[in-house]
Design an enzyme around this catalytic site. Sequence first.
Site, PDB file in Angstrom:
ATOM      1  N   GLY A   9       0.917  -1.134  -0.245  1.00 30.72           N
ATOM      2  CA  GLY A   9       0.087   0.006   0.198  1.00 30.72           C
ATOM      3  C   GLY A   9       1.015   1.014  -0.387  1.00 30.72           C
ATOM      4  O   GLY A   9       1.913   0.812  -1.059  1.00 30.72           O
ATOM      5  N   ALA A  10       0.258   2.224   0.757  1.00 38.54           N
ATOM      6  CA  ALA A  10       1.648   3.546   0.580  1.00 38.54           C
ATOM      7  C   ALA A  10       2.654   3.076   1.358  1.00 38.54           C
ATOM      8  O   ALA A  10       3.304   3.972   0.733  1.00 38.54           O
ATOM      9  CB  ALA A  10       0.345   4.810   0.579  1.00 38.54           C
ATOM     10  N   ASN A  95      -1.562   0.664  11.846  1.00 31.92           N
ATOM     11  CA  ASN A  95      -2.052   1.645  12.612  1.00 31.92           C
ATOM     12  C   ASN A  95      -2.683   0.597  13.657  1.00 31.92           C
ATOM     13  O   ASN A  95      -3.078  -0.704  13.554  1.00 31.92           O
ATOM     14  CB  ASN A  95      -3.100   2.830  12.320  1.00 31.92           C
ATOM     15  CG  ASN A  95      -2.347   3.988  11.668  1.00 31.92           C
ATOM     16  OD1 ASN A  95      -1.904   4.308  12.080  1.00 31.92           O
ATOM     17  ND2 ASN A  95      -3.613   4.038  10.475  1.00 31.92           N
ATOM     18  N   ALA A 121       2.583   8.818   3.402  1.00 32.39           N
ATOM     19  CA  ALA A 121       2.657   8.441   2.024  1.00 32.39           C
ATOM     20  C   ALA A 121       1.211   8.647   1.552  1.00 32.39           C
ATOM     21  O   ALA A 121      -0.255   7.959   2.324  1.00 32.39           O
ATOM     22  CB  ALA A 121       3.342   6.995   1.768  1.00 32.39           C
ATOM     23  N   LYS A 179      -0.035   7.381  19.335  1.00 29.42           N
ATOM     24  CA  LYS A 179      -0.293   6.643  18.171  1.00 29.42           C
ATOM     25  C   LYS A 179      -2.200   6.368  17.957  1.00 29.42           C
ATOM     26  O   LYS A 179      -3.201   7.270  17.543  1.00 29.42           O
ATOM     27  CB  LYS A 179       0.565   6.005  17.368  1.00 29.42           C
ATOM     28  CG  LYS A 179      -0.370   5.853  16.154  1.00 29.42           C
ATOM     29  CD  LYS A 179       0.189   7.076  14.971  1.00 29.42           C
ATOM     30  CE  LYS A 179      -0.437   6.989  13.671  1.00 29.42           C
ATOM     31  NZ  LYS A 179       0.798   6.067  13.208  1.00 29.42           N
ATOM     32  N   ASN A 183      -4.804   8.618  16.604  1.00 28.13           N
ATOM     33  CA  ASN A 183      -6.186   7.663  15.332  1.00 28.13           C
ATOM     34  C   ASN A 183      -7.557   7.549  16.376  1.00 28.13           C
ATOM     35  O   ASN A 183      -8.399   7.960  15.058  1.00 28.13           O
ATOM     36  CB  ASN A 183      -5.433   6.634  15.140  1.00 28.13           C
ATOM     37  CG  ASN A 183      -4.135   6.302  14.393  1.00 28.13           C
ATOM     38  OD1 ASN A 183      -3.749   7.340  13.464  1.00 28.13           O
ATOM     39  ND2 ASN A 183      -3.223   5.010  13.994  1.00 28.13           N
ATOM     40  N   ASN A 187      -8.787   9.829  13.195  1.00 30.18           N
ATOM     41  CA  ASN A 187      -9.595   8.388  12.289  1.00 30.18           C
ATOM     42  C   ASN A 187     -10.807   8.831  11.475  1.00 30.18           C
ATOM     43  O   ASN A 187     -12.181   8.748  10.784  1.00 30.18           O
ATOM     44  CB  ASN A 187      -8.764   7.480  12.110  1.00 30.18           C
ATOM     45  CG  ASN A 187      -7.376   7.286  11.409  1.00 30.18           C
ATOM     46  OD1 ASN A 187      -6.957   8.684  11.576  1.00 30.18           O
ATOM     47  ND2 ASN A 187      -7.041   6.243  11.351  1.00 30.18           N
ATOM     48  N   ASN A 197      -8.187  16.263   8.088  1.00 27.89           N
ATOM     49  CA  ASN A 197      -7.387  16.159   9.004  1.00 27.89           C
ATOM     50  C   ASN A 197      -7.316  17.894   9.846  1.00 27.89           C
ATOM     51  O   ASN A 197      -8.002  17.368  10.678  1.00 27.89           O
ATOM     52  CB  ASN A 197      -6.341  15.765   9.716  1.00 27.89           C
ATOM     53  CG  ASN A 197      -5.480  14.527   8.652  1.00 27.89           C
ATOM     54  OD1 ASN A 197      -7.242  14.078   8.623  1.00 27.89           O
ATOM     55  ND2 ASN A 197      -4.537  13.823   8.840  1.00 27.89           N
TER      56      ASN A 197
END
Length: 295
Positions: A9-10, A95, A121, A179, A183, A187, A197
Site C-alpha cells: 500500500g502507500a 495503525n 504517504a 498514536k 487515531n 480517523n 485532518n
Amino acid sequence: MKIGIVGIGALGSLWATKLKQAGHDVLAITRDHSQRSIAIALDEQAEFEIPANDLTQLSTCQTIIITVKSTQVKQAIEPLFDYLASNIPLIFLHNGMGALDQLSDQWNQHPLFLATTTQAAFKPSSQQVKHTGIGQTLIGAYRETEKLTAQLESIIQVLDSALPKVMWHNQINDALWKKLAINCVINPMTAIYQCKNGELLQPQYQTEVDNLINECHQVMQAAGQSPSLSELSTTIKQVMLATGDNFSSMHQDIHHQRTTEIDFITEFLIKQAQRYGIEVPNHQRLFQKVKQLEE
C-alpha cells in the site's frame, strides 16, 4: 541488505522504493501471490521494478516489514510461516493495537517487533507513491523477552539511512498508545464528516474533539500512561495542523468502500475502557457510526 515487505500500500510502497533507492534488495509480498514483479515510482522519479511473491526467497531476507492494515495482519502472514527462518526479525507497522494478539502460538518462535511512524504517504495510482509527510519511525519489542540485538541494530541503521529517522524505543507501548489516541480522534471523525485532518480544528468540531481527547486520557491513565490532558490535547491538535491537507486512512477506506481499522483503533480503546470500568460514550458513538458506514 535483503528486506521483505509484506503489503504494498502507500507505506509499503514508500519503504520499498526508499530501500531500493538506497541500493538494497527488496522482495515485495502482495495479496496476489501469482504476481512476479511490481513497478512503483516514488514522487516524480523513474519507476523501480521490484520482484514479488517468490516465497522461497523469504528465508534469505535479513528482516521482514509487515505494512498491511491491522485487519489484514493474520491473513497476510499466516501463509508465509513455513518459508521464514525462525531467527528473522518481523517488524509490524500498522495503525491500532491488538492485531498481533490474534496470531497463533506458532509465531512465538519468531522475534516480533512493533513499529509506529509519522511518515506519510499516498498512492494516487497502483504504480506511483508520493511521500507526503516527513516524520520518524520508532521500533520496539512486542514481548519483554525481545531485546535490541546487534542484528536488529544493524537493520535499524539500514532503515534509518533509507528513510530517516528510525530509532529503537525501549517502551514502544508508550508510543503506540499516543498514536492510538491520535487515531481514535482524527480517523473516525474525518471518516464520518468526510473532511481533511486540518478541518477538525474548526470551531464546530471543538467540543467533540475535546470530549474524545478527555475520554482517551482517562483510559490511558488507567492503563499506566502518564501524559497530562493538556499535553495529549496539544499533541493531537498539532498532528491535525501538521497533516492538515491529508485525508486519514479511515477517511479513504470509507470513501473507497473498504473495511476500516476501527476494530483495532476505537474498539481497542473501548475494550480497555470496559476493563477499567470507564465510560467512553463519545468513542462508542463514533464506533457505531463508522460501523454503519462500513455496512
